[in-house]
Design an enzyme around this catalytic site. Structure first.
Site, PDB file in Angstrom:
ATOM      1  N   ARG A 199       0.855  -1.184   0.000  1.00 29.40           N
ATOM      2  CA  ARG A 199       0.000   0.000   0.000  1.00 29.40           C
ATOM      3  C   ARG A 199       0.896   1.241   0.000  1.00 29.40           C
ATOM      4  O   ARG A 199       2.107   1.136   0.164  1.00 29.40           O
ATOM      5  CB  ARG A 199      -0.920  -0.003   1.228  1.00 29.40           C
ATOM      6  CG  ARG A 199      -0.138  -0.363   2.496  1.00 29.40           C
ATOM      7  CD  ARG A 199      -0.567   0.321   3.713  1.00 29.40           C
ATOM      8  NE  ARG A 199      -0.474   1.751   3.667  1.00 29.40           N
ATOM      9  CZ  ARG A 199       0.670   2.449   3.830  1.00 29.40           C
ATOM     10  NH1 ARG A 199       1.840   1.840   4.032  1.00 29.40           N
ATOM     11  NH2 ARG A 199       0.670   3.766   3.777  1.00 29.40           N
ATOM     12  N   GLY A 200       0.245   2.413  -0.137  1.00 28.27           N
ATOM     13  CA  GLY A 200       1.024   3.650  -0.233  1.00 28.27           C
ATOM     14  C   GLY A 200       1.295   3.915  -1.705  1.00 28.27           C
ATOM     15  O   GLY A 200       1.660   2.996  -2.453  1.00 28.27           O
ATOM     16  N   GLN A 214      -2.816   2.840   9.912  1.00 28.11           N
ATOM     17  CA  GLN A 214      -1.482   2.801   9.291  1.00 28.11           C
ATOM     18  C   GLN A 214      -0.465   3.605  10.112  1.00 28.11           C
ATOM     19  O   GLN A 214       0.730   3.315  10.069  1.00 28.11           O
ATOM     20  CB  GLN A 214      -1.535   3.365   7.856  1.00 28.11           C
ATOM     21  CG  GLN A 214      -2.237   2.460   6.858  1.00 28.11           C
ATOM     22  CD  GLN A 214      -3.708   2.815   6.709  1.00 28.11           C
ATOM     23  OE1 GLN A 214      -4.345   3.270   7.656  1.00 28.11           O
ATOM     24  NE2 GLN A 214      -4.261   2.584   5.540  1.00 28.11           N
ATOM     25  N   ASP A 228      -1.650  10.825  -2.490  1.00 20.82           N
ATOM     26  CA  ASP A 228      -2.016   9.749  -3.419  1.00 20.82           C
ATOM     27  C   ASP A 228      -2.241  10.271  -4.838  1.00 20.82           C
ATOM     28  O   ASP A 228      -2.074   9.542  -5.807  1.00 20.82           O
ATOM     29  CB  ASP A 228      -3.256   9.021  -2.926  1.00 20.82           C
ATOM     30  CG  ASP A 228      -2.891   8.156  -1.745  1.00 20.82           C
ATOM     31  OD1 ASP A 228      -2.896   8.668  -0.614  1.00 20.82           O
ATOM     32  OD2 ASP A 228      -2.543   6.976  -1.968  1.00 20.82           O
ATOM     33  N   ASN A 269      -5.218  12.528  -0.132  1.00 22.12           N
ATOM     34  CA  ASN A 269      -4.390  11.713   0.760  1.00 22.12           C
ATOM     35  C   ASN A 269      -5.341  10.998   1.724  1.00 22.12           C
ATOM     36  O   ASN A 269      -6.565  11.170   1.670  1.00 22.12           O
ATOM     37  CB  ASN A 269      -3.364  12.586   1.495  1.00 22.12           C
ATOM     38  CG  ASN A 269      -2.322  11.760   2.225  1.00 22.12           C
ATOM     39  OD1 ASN A 269      -1.757  10.805   1.666  1.00 22.12           O
ATOM     40  ND2 ASN A 269      -2.072  12.057   3.484  1.00 22.12           N
ATOM     41  N   LYS A 270      -4.775  10.215   2.606  1.00 24.62           N
ATOM     42  CA  LYS A 270      -5.566   9.403   3.549  1.00 24.62           C
ATOM     43  C   LYS A 270      -6.664  10.223   4.223  1.00 24.62           C
ATOM     44  O   LYS A 270      -6.420  11.373   4.613  1.00 24.62           O
ATOM     45  CB  LYS A 270      -4.609   8.798   4.583  1.00 24.62           C
ATOM     46  CG  LYS A 270      -5.243   7.950   5.661  1.00 24.62           C
ATOM     47  CD  LYS A 270      -6.120   6.839   5.121  1.00 24.62           C
ATOM     48  CE  LYS A 270      -5.389   5.914   4.156  1.00 24.62           C
ATOM     49  NZ  LYS A 270      -6.317   5.036   3.380  1.00 24.62           N
TER      50      LYS A 270
END
Ligand code: MRU
Length: 341
Positions: free
Chosen positions: A44-45, A192, A233, A243-244
């Site tokens: 992930r990432g 995370q 992202d 982003n998250k």
């Protein structure tokens, strides 16, 4: 630390669903296996997904190597589309796939194709590490001795092939001898921050304190946060940052308290074709990830739950975007355009 690599005709990755309690490699010999790993967040990432996409195309060519040339080519092209769709928000995944797709030549035999794809994927992975170090070097200029940095999710070595983007800046500044301290947001629903960022920082002895997501505002009000540093992202041509989930809340809080929000990402995360933040596809994941926390049910089974994995922060709330080619500050079409390779 190498998050993802290619060995014995398999894509191998640290299984991030098991961290921090278990460190185990997960190996994929098929595209189906890799897509499952991407969707389950074993890998992930955004930058790590770029490498996964590139390795995935090489894996596809290996899987189909015994087929007649026309069928071989068709199946690899189909796998490119399947891989690129595995997760929608991080543009790096489709970027990594498309880098490989552009190398496909329907007149070339499977073995030559495999060799080229494997080599190119390895180069993409190695370049990612070098880019992260450049991001770290550029970004460390924005960090002062004694800074307390708040970060969200994991934008460390685990989110990349190695080193990290947001944590790359932290690593570089720490390596320069700056005395820094990191507040690590837990980052619900999949934690995370608690599981992965805290693991990386503890491993390296970088001073860090874990907090739950709802503590950021009071920390800022108490003057305990000097900078917010996160990854991305997908970034629009104007500098809006996906982003998250939770990054937008942090951005609003940081803006209110006059704290700079620094975004760290490779240029491959900038979607120069995307000019409106509403056009960024936001992945919505299984609602059970909200009802459960690390495998433990924390809400009644019947309750509705909403689980968007990312949000978008408008460029106006971002102080700077740090890339391997330099810093866009303030981020806008002109400053980001100047960083294009
Ligand atoms: O859902 P995840 O864990 O893949 O989300 C990751 C993030 O949001 C990261 O902050 C982002 O990909 C940048 S990683 C350098």
């Amino acid at each position: 630390l190498r998050t993802i690599f290619f060995e014995d005709e398999k894509v191998k990755m640290i299984d991030q669903t098991l961290l921090p309690l278990t460190y185990r490699l997960h190996a994929c010999a098929t595209v189906d296996c890799l897509i499952e790993a991407i969707q389950m967040l074993r890998v992930r990432g955004a930058p790590a997904l770029g490498a996964a996409g590139a390795y995935g195309v090489a894996l596809s060519a290996i899987e189909h190597r015994k087929e007649p040339q026309e069928l071989f080519y068709r199946h690899v092209v189909e796998d490119c589309a399947r891989l690129a769709r595995a997760r929608p928000t991080a543009i790096n995944l489709s970027w990594g796939v498309n880098e490989q797709r552009a190398l496909l030549d329907h007149q070339e035999g499977p073995e030559e194709t495999i060799e080229r794809l494997v080599e190119h994927a390895k180069r993409i992975a190695e370049t990612d590490v070098q880019n992260n170090k450049s991001i770290g070097r550029h970004g460390a200029r924005l960090i002062e001795d004694g800074d307390s940095i708040l970060t969200h999710c994991n934008a460390g070595a685990l989110a990349c092939v190695g080193y990290g983007t947001a944590l790359g800046i932290v690593r570089w500044a720490h390596g320069e001898g700056k005395r820094i301290h990191v507040y690590v947001d837990e980052t619900r629903p999949l934690c995370q921050g608690a599981r992965l960022t805290a693991w990386e920082l503890v491993r390296e002895g970088i001073p860090a304190t874990l907090v739950t997501d709802n503590m950021a505002g009071s920390l800022m009000r108490a003057g305990r946060v000097d900078k917010v540093v996160v990854g991305a992202d997908r970034i629009t041509a104007h500098g809006d940052v996906a982003n998250k989930i939770g990054t937008y809340s942090l951005a609003v809080l940081a803006h209110h308290h006059g704290i700079p929000l620094i975004v760290a990402a490779p240029v491959s995360t900038i979607d120069f074709s995307c000019t409106a933040l509403e056009d960024i596809p936001i992945e919505e994941r299984d609602a059970d990830e909200v009802r459960y926390c690390c495998g433990v049910q924390v809400a009644p089974s019947g309750v509705a739950a909403y689980n968007p994995a990312f949000d978008v922060t408008p460029a106006s709330l971002v102080d700077s975007i740090v890339t391997e080619n330099g810093i866009a500050r303030p981020p806008d079409k002109r400053s980001l355009g100047a960083l294009k390779p």
